[in-house]
Scaffold this active site. Sequence first.
Site, mmCIF file in Angstrom:
data_model
loop_
_atom_site.group_PDB
_atom_site.id
_atom_site.type_symbol
_atom_site.label_atom_id
_atom_site.label_comp_id
_atom_site.label_asym_id
_atom_site.label_seq_id
_atom_site.Cartn_x
_atom_site.Cartn_y
_atom_site.Cartn_z
ATOM 1 N N ARG A 56 0.664 -0.921 0.300
ATOM 2 C CA ARG A 56 -0.238 0.563 0.491
ATOM 3 C C ARG A 56 1.276 1.102 -0.153
ATOM 4 N NH1 ARG A 56 -3.502 -0.022 4.709
ATOM 5 N NH2 ARG A 56 -1.970 -0.474 6.236
ATOM 6 N N SER A 78 8.234 -5.466 6.282
ATOM 7 C CA SER A 78 8.503 -6.536 7.416
ATOM 8 C C SER A 78 8.615 -7.563 7.370
ATOM 9 C CB SER A 78 6.640 -6.834 7.176
ATOM 10 O OG SER A 78 6.151 -5.509 7.418
ATOM 11 N N ASP A 133 6.937 -3.957 10.809
ATOM 12 C CA ASP A 133 5.544 -3.912 10.809
ATOM 13 C C ASP A 133 4.679 -3.360 12.536
ATOM 14 O OD1 ASP A 133 5.772 -6.442 10.830
ATOM 15 O OD2 ASP A 133 3.539 -7.006 9.883
#
Length: 929
Positions: A550, A614, A668
Site C-alpha cells: 500500500r 516487514s 510492521d
Amino acid sequence: MSTSNPLANYSTELHDDQADKVDKYLHNLQLSDKTLMDVSLRFRREMDKGLCRDTNPTAAVKMLPTFVRSTPDGTEQGQFLALDLGGSNFRVLLVKVMGNGEQKVEMESQIYDIPEHIMRGSGSEFFDHIAACLANYLDKMGMKDKKLPLGFTFSFPCQQTKLDELITSIKHHEAVLMSWTKGFRSSGVEGQDVVSLLRKSIKKRGDFDIDIVSVVNDTVGTMMTCGFDDRHCEVGLIVGTGTNACYMEQMRNIGVLDGDEGRMCVNTEWGAFGDDGALEDLRTDIDRELDAGSFNPGKQLFEKMISGMYMGELVRLILVKMARSQLLFQGKTTSELLTTGHFSTSHIYAIENDKDEEGIASAEKILRGLGLDPSVEDCIATRRVCQIVSTRAAHLCASSLASVLRQIRDNKAAEKLRVTIGVDGSVYKNHPEFSRRLNKMVRRLVPDCDVRFLQSQDGSGKGAAMVTAVAFRLANQNADRQHILDTLRLSREQLLEVKRRFSEEMTRGLSKQTHKQASIKMLPTYVRSTPDGSEHGDFLALDLGGSSFRVLLVRVRSGTKRSVDMQQKIYSIPQEIMQGTGEELFNHIVDCIADFLEYMGMKGASLPLGFTFSFPCDQTKLDEGILLKWTKGFKASGCEGKDVVALLKEAVRSRGEFDLNFVAVVNDTVGTMMTCGYEDPKCEVGLIVGTGTNACYMEEMHNIELVEDDNGRMCVNVEWGAFGENGELEEFCTEFDRLVDACSNYPGKQRYEKMISGMYLGEIVRNVLLDFTAKGLLFRGKVSERLKTRGIFETKFLSQIESDRLAMRQVRSILQHLGLTGSTCDDSVLVKEVCSVVARRAAQLSGAGLAAVVDKIRQNRNLNQLSITVGVDGTLYKTHPHFSAIMQETLRDLAPQCEVTFLKSEDGSGKGAALITAVACRVKNEGQQ
C-alpha cells in the site's frame, strides 16, 4: 349363501357401489393431503418440543438420545453377539462383520420363546430367562469361555445416558425403561436400567461373561443395518407390531445434552405422538374404543392408529359397528367377531391381495372363520374397510416421516436432500400395498427430498451387532487419532520450557558476544520514543509485507482535535516479481508510488516518508535497513545484505520523475506498537500474528550492546519467527512440522513462525489430514487429488471452520471445495478437531514467547507486578475465533506477575509507519529548538 360362492355374484359395478358406501361411512378415516401436511407440521412441532431441554419433560414425542454417534463406514470388522428383544420371542445371534472392501455380514442365530407368565411376571424372572437362553446359545456354539462384545436390541422406550467417557474405551450405555409396550408387563423393570438388570442375571449364573457394549432400539438397528449397505441411510423406520422412527440429528439441536458438534441418532418414540391431545381432532370413535380396551389407555395413540398390533383390531371394531348399523352381515354378529384380537393384521394382508377377486375370496374365508355367513357385498365392504384402515396408517406414517426428512434437510441447508430410509417391520414387509402407499405419500409431502427406501435384512439382530461394531471401530480409530494429535498438544511444563529457552535466546541476541549465534536477533530499530500526542503534519507511508502493498497519505493533527486521517491505494505484487530480481521489485514499487502521487494530485510534493518493510533487517540508523533474509515467500535476488532504503532511492532516481524524503524504515510490528501507543501511552509491546509472526518492545538501552548509547530506551525488533533455528524447538516439533519445513522456501529457517503463523498452519492441518486418510482414520481412507496439493488448505479455513456454528455447513463446503464430496459429518467433526489442535498450539506458543517478552520488561524495571499494553495486529489474531483467548490465557499462566492489556491495532503497518515518521520529525524539531 352358505351353499354358494360369493364370487359368482361379483362384478366391477357391485365392487364400486359397495366401496362407495364404505367410503361414506368411514370418511373420517380418509385423510386429505392438506390434513396430512398439517399432521406433518404438528409432528415437527412435537419434535422441537422433545429436542428442547425446557419442554422435553412435558413433550409427548420424547426424541431420546441414543448415544449412537456414527453410522457404518464399511471398515467395521470382528465377531459380535447380539440380543434381539422386541416381541413375544427373542433371538441370540453371533454376527461376523467383514469390512475393508468385503462389506459382508455372516450370522448364526437361535430363537427363544418368552412364555406369557414371564412377560407378565417379575423383572428378575424375565432377565433370568434371557440369561439362561444366552447361556444355552453360548454353550451350543462352544463359546462360553470367550468374552465377546454384545449389542442388545431392546425395542421399548428407554432413556439413555452414556458412561465411561475414557477416550480409549468403548462408550458403554445404560438404558432406563420408561414404559413397557407391546403387551409386556414384567414388574419392577420400569424406571430401571435394563443393562444392569441383565448384567445382574448373568452374574448370578456365574457360568459365562460378556461385555455389553450397546443397548439399542430396533429402529436404530434397522438404520445401522441399512447404513452398512448404503452410506446415505440416516433414518430408521419400523412399521410392524409397533412403530417408531429414528434419524441422525445434529448435536447442537439436542438440547437435553451438552455439546454441539457432530451428530447423534435420536429415537423419536413417535408412537406416543398425540398422547398430549395433539391428534384429538383426527381420532375417531373407533380409535377411542380401541384405546379404551387396550392395556395402556391414553398411551401410544399414534401407534394405535398405525401399527400391526392394532390394525386388525381397528378393522374388527369397524365391522362390528357396521353390522350393528345393519350395513354388514344382515345386522348379525358372532361371538368370534365380538372377541378382541380375533381379526388379526395378517388377515388384512390376505384380504388386500393385489387381485380383487383373490382378496374377496380371502375375505370370505376369514369371515366364515369368524362364524359369519358373508354375502359378496359383505366381502367387498370388508376389503374396502381393510384398505381404508391400512391406507390411513401408511399416510399417517408418511406425514410424520416427512417431518423427519424436513428436519434433516433444514439441518443441512440443502435445497434437495438425498437420503435413504432403512425400513423393517411385518406391516411394511408383508402388507401388499403398505410400502407403495407410504413411499408415494412421502414423495408427495416432501417433493424436494430424493428418498430411497431400503428394506432392512434383520435390522434388530444384525443392527445391534452393527452398533457394537461401529462403537469398536470408533474407539479404535479415536485412540489412533488422539495418539497422533497428542504430538501436537503441549503441556504446561513444555510451554514453560519454551518460555525459558526463548528468554535465553533474547539475552543472547542482545549480547554483542553471542548476537551472531543467537536465533533471535533482537534488532535495534532506532525508534527511541512512542507518540506523545503533539505530532503534526502530512506524511507518506509505504507498507510492504506480503503479496500486496500500500501507498498512504497520512494527515496527523494534534491539539484538542487530535486525529489521524488516511487515504490509501493497494497494489498487487505479481508472483514473478516476488521471485524475480530486486531491481524489478523496487522499480514496480516506485511505479506504484508514482501512480498514487498522480492519483492524489501531489506529483511535485516531497513529504516525509516512512517505509514499513516487514522482513528481518539490521538497522544502524532509523532511515536505513539491511535486509538479512527474505521471508513470506519473497525471493527477489540481489537484495539480501543490501540497504532497502538505498535500493528504493535508486529506483526513484532511475525513474527521475519525483523525489522522496526518507525518514524511517520500520517493521510492521513496530508500526503496530506505535499505532496503539498513539491511543494508549502504556503500549510498549507490538505483536503480529498474521501471514508471518513477530514481536517488538521497548528495551533499556544499556541492555542493547549492539548500540553504543546507554541512556533511555529503544524499540527492539525481536524477529522471533527465527526462534528454533538452533534446535531449541526440535523436541516440540512433529513429523508434520518437519514436512512443512522441508517443503518451504527456506528449510531450517523461521521454525517458530512455521508453527504459529498463517502462512503455515493450513499446511500443517493438510499434512495431518493426509496422514489420517492414509491410515484409514478419515474420509474412509480415500484422499482427493486436490488435498494432495501444497497450500490448498488455506489458513483462513481454520478460522472459518472453528467459527462454524451452523451444523458443520462451512466445514462441508470447504471439504467439497477440496474435492472431498463424499465426506461425512463425522469427517467434518474430525477436521474441526485437527484445526482446533493446530491453532491451539500456535496460540500457546505465541503466548509462551510473549510471556518471555513481558517478563523481561518487568525484570528490567525491577517490578514485582507489571501493568503494560500490547498492541496487536494480524489476520490470524483478528479473525480466528479462539486464538486471542488461548494466547492470553497462556500468557496469564506463564507470566502471572504481568497484567497485560491487549489493544487491537488499526492499520499498524500503514498508520504506524507515518506515526514513526511523525515522531522522528517531532524529536528532530525538538532537538533543533
